[in-house]
Design an enzyme around this catalytic site. Structure first.
Site, PDB file in Angstrom:
ATOM      1  N   SER A  13      27.700 -55.279  10.504  1.00  0.00           N
ATOM      2  CA  SER A  13      28.342 -56.410  11.200  1.00  0.00           C
ATOM      3  C   SER A  13      28.252 -56.242  12.719  1.00  0.00           C
ATOM      4  O   SER A  13      28.107 -57.228  13.447  1.00  0.00           O
ATOM      5  CB  SER A  13      29.801 -56.579  10.755  1.00  0.00           C
ATOM      6  N   LYS A  65      15.933 -31.847   9.641  1.00  0.00           N
ATOM      7  CA  LYS A  65      16.479 -32.833  10.585  1.00  0.00           C
ATOM      8  C   LYS A  65      15.571 -32.998  11.810  1.00  0.00           C
ATOM      9  O   LYS A  65      15.431 -34.102  12.349  1.00  0.00           O
ATOM     10  CB  LYS A  65      17.878 -32.363  11.012  1.00  0.00           C
ATOM     11  N   ASN A 107      27.630 -44.976  21.101  1.00  0.00           N
ATOM     12  CA  ASN A 107      28.190 -45.171  19.760  1.00  0.00           C
ATOM     13  C   ASN A 107      29.493 -45.954  19.844  1.00  0.00           C
ATOM     14  O   ASN A 107      30.177 -45.926  20.859  1.00  0.00           O
ATOM     15  CB  ASN A 107      28.466 -43.804  19.125  1.00  0.00           C
ATOM     16  N   HIS A 109      33.158 -46.327  17.762  1.00  0.00           N
ATOM     17  CA  HIS A 109      33.986 -45.607  16.778  1.00  0.00           C
ATOM     18  C   HIS A 109      35.283 -46.387  16.577  1.00  0.00           C
ATOM     19  O   HIS A 109      35.913 -46.804  17.564  1.00  0.00           O
ATOM     20  CB  HIS A 109      34.278 -44.187  17.287  1.00  0.00           C
TER      21      HIS A 109
HETATM   22  C1  GRF Z   1      32.247 -49.636  12.534  1.00  0.00           C
HETATM   23  O1  GRF Z   1      33.627 -49.608  12.272  1.00  0.00           O
HETATM   24  C2  GRF Z   1      31.880 -48.632  13.597  1.00  0.00           C
HETATM   25  O2  GRF Z   1      32.896 -48.430  14.532  1.00  0.00           O
HETATM   26  C3  GRF Z   1      31.678 -47.370  12.800  1.00  0.00           C
HETATM   27  O3  GRF Z   1      31.076 -47.805  11.613  1.00  0.00           O
HETATM   28  C4  GRF Z   1      31.461 -49.144  11.333  1.00  0.00           C
HETATM   29  C5  GRF Z   1      30.213 -49.933  11.125  1.00  0.00           C
HETATM   30  O4  GRF Z   1      30.486 -51.232  10.668  1.00  0.00           O
HETATM   31  N1  GRF Z   1      30.923 -46.390  13.542  1.00  0.00           N
HETATM   32  P1  GRF Z   1      29.305 -52.276  10.542  1.00  0.00           P
HETATM   33  O5  GRF Z   1      28.238 -51.623   9.671  1.00  0.00           O
HETATM   34  O6  GRF Z   1      28.806 -52.579  11.912  1.00  0.00           O
HETATM   35  O7  GRF Z   1      29.889 -53.484   9.850  1.00  0.00           O
END
Ligand code: GRF
Length: 189
Positions: A13, A65, A107, A109
């Protein structure tokens, strides 16, 4: 215009919010790649919908990795990627990637870092009973969810909100703040 890539492992999303903002000219950048480490991730469908090139490399298909990240770099390099935005990318970035894009990997979070690091941040915060939930956008460093913070925002817990309601509110907030922060970052540099 700068070239950007999004890395995602799942639903996507946030990827879609970024793709839409690029399409609408709100983010002034070329979204040139969606990278995923999961073959069946729903985010790949979203990339198709927006006509964004996607590439999947699984860790399983690599010796280790380092080889995995080198394969990713081989995809990124010819595309002249300026920034990588992680959006639900469920792998830790190691030095191979981090050294290739210093301060260029960002990133999002779903918690107010440094609280509630890790993969179940919303649930952990909910179970802890926090009254203020938040989200964080930060530079990626070798430490999980540990890099310098760029932006944060919060929502207050409304008495009776279920975990699903809190999640929905957090994701809606993420979509707005990620787009806004990407715009700002691209203007600055
Ligand atoms: C989000 O809550 C982001 O903060 C975390 O993973 C989730 C990803 O959601 N790192 P989406 O796949 O973008 O819907």
């Amino acid at each position: 215009m700068k070239n950007i890539a999004v890395f995602a492992s799942g639903n996507g999303s946030n990827f879609e919010a970024i793709a839409k903002a690029c399409q609408d000219g709100i983010i002034k950048a070329n979204l040139v790649l969606l990278f995923s480490d999961k073959k069946n991730a729903y985010v790949l469908e979203r990339a198709k919908k927006y006509n964004i090139t996607s590439k999947v490399i699984t860790l399983k298909s690599c010796k280790n990795k380092e080889e995995y990240e080198n394969k990713i770099l081989a995809v990124l390099k010819p595309l002249n990627i300026d920034y990588i935005f992680l959006a639900g990318y469920m792998k830790i970035c190691d030095s191979t990637l981090l050294n290739a894009y210093p301060n260029r990997i960002i990133n999002i979070h779903p918690a107010l870092l440094p609280a509630f690091k890790g993969a179940h941040a919303i649930l952990d915060a909910y179970n802890y009973g926090v009254k203020v939930f938040g989200i964080t956008i930060h530079y990626v460093s070798p430490e999980l969810d540990g890099g310098k913070i760029i932006a944060q925002d919060i929502i207050s817990y409304q008495e009776g909100d279920s975990i699903e309601v809190v999640e929905e509110k957090i994701h809606a907030l993420e979509h707005k703040l990620y787009v806004k922060t990407i715009c700002k970052l691209l203007e600055e540099k």
